[in-house]
Design a protein around this motif. Structure first.
Motif, PDB file in Angstrom:
ATOM      1  N   VAL A  60      54.074  47.502  33.398  1.00  0.00           N
ATOM      2  CA  VAL A  60      53.462  47.525  34.802  1.00  0.00           C
ATOM      3  C   VAL A  60      52.447  46.690  34.780  1.00  0.00           C
ATOM      4  O   VAL A  60      51.535  46.837  33.660  1.00  0.00           O
ATOM      5  N   SER A  61      51.938  45.951  36.009  1.00  0.00           N
ATOM      6  CA  SER A  61      50.866  45.186  35.929  1.00  0.00           C
ATOM      7  C   SER A  61      50.126  45.242  37.301  1.00  0.00           C
ATOM      8  O   SER A  61      50.992  45.363  38.035  1.00  0.00           O
ATOM      9  N   VAL A  62      48.907  44.725  37.390  1.00  0.00           N
ATOM     10  CA  VAL A  62      48.435  44.732  38.842  1.00  0.00           C
ATOM     11  C   VAL A  62      48.365  43.108  39.303  1.00  0.00           C
ATOM     12  O   VAL A  62      47.586  42.878  40.366  1.00  0.00           O
ATOM     13  N   SER A  63      48.952  42.356  38.293  1.00  0.00           N
ATOM     14  CA  SER A  63      48.836  41.119  38.828  1.00  0.00           C
ATOM     15  C   SER A  63      49.412  40.692  40.415  1.00  0.00           C
ATOM     16  O   SER A  63      50.291  41.225  40.600  1.00  0.00           O
ATOM     17  N   GLU A  64      48.698  39.682  40.836  1.00  0.00           N
ATOM     18  CA  GLU A  64      48.977  39.253  42.116  1.00  0.00           C
ATOM     19  C   GLU A  64      49.960  38.179  42.150  1.00  0.00           C
ATOM     20  O   GLU A  64      50.509  37.507  43.224  1.00  0.00           O
ATOM     21  N   ALA A 177      56.404  41.717  35.025  1.00  0.00           N
ATOM     22  CA  ALA A 177      56.105  42.906  35.153  1.00  0.00           C
ATOM     23  C   ALA A 177      56.491  43.609  36.480  1.00  0.00           C
ATOM     24  O   ALA A 177      56.765  42.623  37.244  1.00  0.00           O
ATOM     25  N   VAL A 178      56.707  44.616  36.501  1.00  0.00           N
ATOM     26  CA  VAL A 178      56.674  45.229  37.842  1.00  0.00           C
ATOM     27  C   VAL A 178      55.207  45.642  38.477  1.00  0.00           C
ATOM     28  O   VAL A 178      54.252  46.137  37.765  1.00  0.00           O
ATOM     29  N   LYS A 179      55.189  45.299  39.583  1.00  0.00           N
ATOM     30  CA  LYS A 179      53.853  45.431  40.294  1.00  0.00           C
ATOM     31  C   LYS A 179      53.563  46.660  40.623  1.00  0.00           C
ATOM     32  O   LYS A 179      54.479  47.674  40.984  1.00  0.00           O
ATOM     33  N   GLY A 182      54.136  48.740  43.716  1.00  0.00           N
ATOM     34  CA  GLY A 182      55.230  47.998  44.290  1.00  0.00           C
ATOM     35  C   GLY A 182      56.819  48.557  44.480  1.00  0.00           C
ATOM     36  O   GLY A 182      56.938  49.444  43.708  1.00  0.00           O
TER      37      GLY A 182
ATOM     38  N   THR B  42      58.706  45.391  43.329  1.00  0.00           N
ATOM     39  CA  THR B  42      58.095  43.965  43.618  1.00  0.00           C
ATOM     40  C   THR B  42      57.713  43.647  42.109  1.00  0.00           C
ATOM     41  O   THR B  42      57.194  44.446  41.331  1.00  0.00           O
ATOM     42  N   GLN B 148      53.335  46.722  26.844  1.00  0.00           N
ATOM     43  CA  GLN B 148      52.738  47.440  27.821  1.00  0.00           C
ATOM     44  C   GLN B 148      51.246  47.346  27.590  1.00  0.00           C
ATOM     45  O   GLN B 148      50.201  46.929  28.520  1.00  0.00           O
ATOM     46  N   ASP B 155      45.499  42.308  32.161  1.00  0.00           N
ATOM     47  CA  ASP B 155      45.178  42.846  33.470  1.00  0.00           C
ATOM     48  C   ASP B 155      43.794  42.867  33.771  1.00  0.00           C
ATOM     49  O   ASP B 155      42.781  42.427  34.669  1.00  0.00           O
TER      50      ASP B 155
END
Lengths: 182, 193
Positions: A60-64, A177-179, A182, B42, B148, B155
Motif C-alpha cells: 500500500v502506498s500514498v503515491s500519487e 502499489a495499491v493506493k 483507493g 486504484t 511494504q 513514501d
C-alpha cells in the motif's frame, strides 16, 4: 382439463384476458443511474492487470503517480514464482531462489529471469532498428520495467530482481502499489 | 361536411408507450461492459532508479552542475532495529542505536507497522531545510526487510506527510498541504551486511 362443475354449460369459460404489461420505467431509471455512474468512472487507461488475488498482496502506498503506460516488461513476484508478462520464469520456495538458478559468478543475478528480460530487450532493440511505429511515434526502447511484488517479499529478493533487470538494460523500475484509501 | 360538435369530443386518444426494448438492449450490453472495466482498486506507482554504473552525457552534465554545491548523499538505511539516517558528513545520531528506533507494537504485528515513518518524515524535513537543492536519496535495506516497509519508507522520503506544513522549505512558494516534495529521486541499493 376437466370443466369445473360449478360453471354453467352455457357460459363460455373464455374470459377476455387483458394483456400483461411490464412496467419498465423503474428499471430504466435504475439502469440510467448505473450507466451514468459507470461512464463517469470509466477510464481509458491501459490498466496493468491486477486480479483480485494480487490486489491483496500488493503493498500500500500514498503515491500519487499515475500508472506507467509504456512498460516494456512486467515482472510479477509472488512467494512461489517470478512471472514475466504472466509467464512463469522462476520457481521460488517461499521467496527463496533455488541456488542452481543463480549465476555462480554473481549471486545477485537470477539467470532465467535475465534470459527472459534480455530476450525482451533484444526484441525491443530489433523493433527500434526496424523503425517500428508505436502510437504514432517511432518506437524507442526506454528500459521501463514494472514490478508487481508481494508485500512480504524480502528486500534480498527485490534487490536480486532489480539487479537482474538492470543487467538486462531495464533501468527505470516502477513499483506497483495499491493506493491508500483507493 | 363539418363534424358535428358532439362527434368531435368523442374521439379517443390512446396513450402510446415508447418502445423501450432497443434501449434495454443497449443498457444490457453497456452495463456489463462498463462493470468489467470498473476499477475497484486504484493503483499507484513508485519509481526508483538503479545506481548508475556509467552515465550518459546528460547525466554527467547534471552531475557537474550539482557538484558545485556540497552533495549530501543522503542515505536511509532500514535495519531491523530502526532507521539510520546518514549523509556525506556522517551519521545522524540520537542516543544509542539507530537514528529512529522501531516502535513497540504487538509481537504478531506485520514488520512494516514497527517503523516510525512519521518521525522519519520529520527528520527528513529538517534535513531538506538545510539542503533545499538536494533531490536524491538512497534507501538501503537489510535483506530481511519486507517490500511494504521499503515502499512506506519511500513514501515518507518523497513528500511531507504533515497535514499542514507551516514553512515553505523548497523555496518555491508552495504551501498547499500535501504536495511539498522532499527527496523524489530515490535509489534503492542493496546493503552490505
Amino acid at each position: 382439463m376437466a370443466k369445473s362443475p360449478l360453471k354453467r354449460p352455457g357460459v363460455s369459460s373464455r374470459k377476455k384476458q387483458e394483456e400483461a404489461k411490464l412496467t419498465l420505467t423503474s428499471m430504466m431509471d435504475m439502469f440510467t443511474i448505473i450507466l451514468v455512474f459507470l461512464m463517469k468512472s470509466y477510464s481509458t487507461d491501459v490498466e496493468v492487470n491486477v486480479d483480485a488475488t494480487m490486489a491483496n498482496v500488493l503493498p500500500v502506498s500514498v503515491s500519487e503517480a499515475k500508472l506507467e503506460q509504456d512498460a516494456e516488461a512486467i515482472v510479477q513476484v509472488t512467494s512461489s514464482a517470478i512471472l514475466v508478462k504472466n509467464k512463469k520464469v522462476v520457481s521460488l520456495n517461499n521467496f527463496q531462489v533455488p541456488k542452481d538458478l543463480l549465476d555462480p559468478a554473481n549471486p545477485f543475478l537470477i539467470t532465467p529471469l535475465y534470459d527472459e528480460l534480455n530476450n525482451l530487450h533484444e526484441a525491443a532493440i530489433r523493433m527500434e532498428k526496424a523503425g517500428a511505429i508505436v502510437k504514432g511515434k517511432p518506437y524507442k526502447f526506454k528500459g521501463i520495467l514494472v514490478i508487481k511484488g508481494d508485500k512480504n517479499m524480502p528486500s534480498a529478493l527485490l534487490m536480486k530482481v532489480m539487479y537482474t533487470a538492470g543487467q538486462a538494460e531495464f533501468a527505470k523500475i516502477y513499483h506497483t502499489a495499491v493506493k491508500e484509501g483507493g | 361536411m363539418p363534424f358535428k360538435p358532439t362527434a368531435r369530443g368523442e374521439r379517443e386518444f390512446k396513450s402510446q408507450e415508447p418502445n423501450l426494448i432497443p434501449i434495454m438492449n443497449l443498457m444490457v450490453i453497456l452495463i456489463p461492459m462498463l462493470l468489467l472495466n470498473y476499477h475497484f482498486i486504484t493503483l499507484a506507482m513508485l519509481n526508483t532508479s538503479l545506481p548508475a554504473s556509467g552515465g550518459g552525457g546528460a547525466t554527467q552534465q547534471k552531475m557537474k552542475k550539482k557538484e558545485e554545491k556540497p552533495r549530501l548523499n543522503l542515505t536511509i538505511t532500514i535495519t531491523d532495529k530502526g532507521f539510520i539516517i546518514a549523509g556525506a558528513g556522517g551519521v545522524l545520531v540520537k542516543g544509542k542505536g539507530p537514528t529512529i528506533p522501531v516502535k513497540s507494537v504487538a509481537p504478531n504485528a506485520p514488520q512494516w507497522k514497527r517503523y516510525d515513518y512519521q518521525k522519519l518524515n520529520e527528520e527528513l524535513v529538517k534535513i531538506k531545510k538545510q539542503y533545499p537543492y538536494e533531490q536524491d536519496a538512497i534507501i538501503v535495506a537489510e535483506p530481511t526487510i519486507k517490500y511494504q516497509t521499503i515502499i512506506s519508507t519511500m513514501d515518507a522520503t518523497r513528500k511531507i506527510n504533515a497535514e499542514e506544513p507551516k514553512e515553505d522549505i523548497n523555496g518555491d512558494g508552495k504551501i498547499d498541504g500535501k504536495d511539498l516534495i522532499l527527496f523524489p529521486g530515490i535509489n534503492l541499493s542493496p546493503g552490505i551486511f
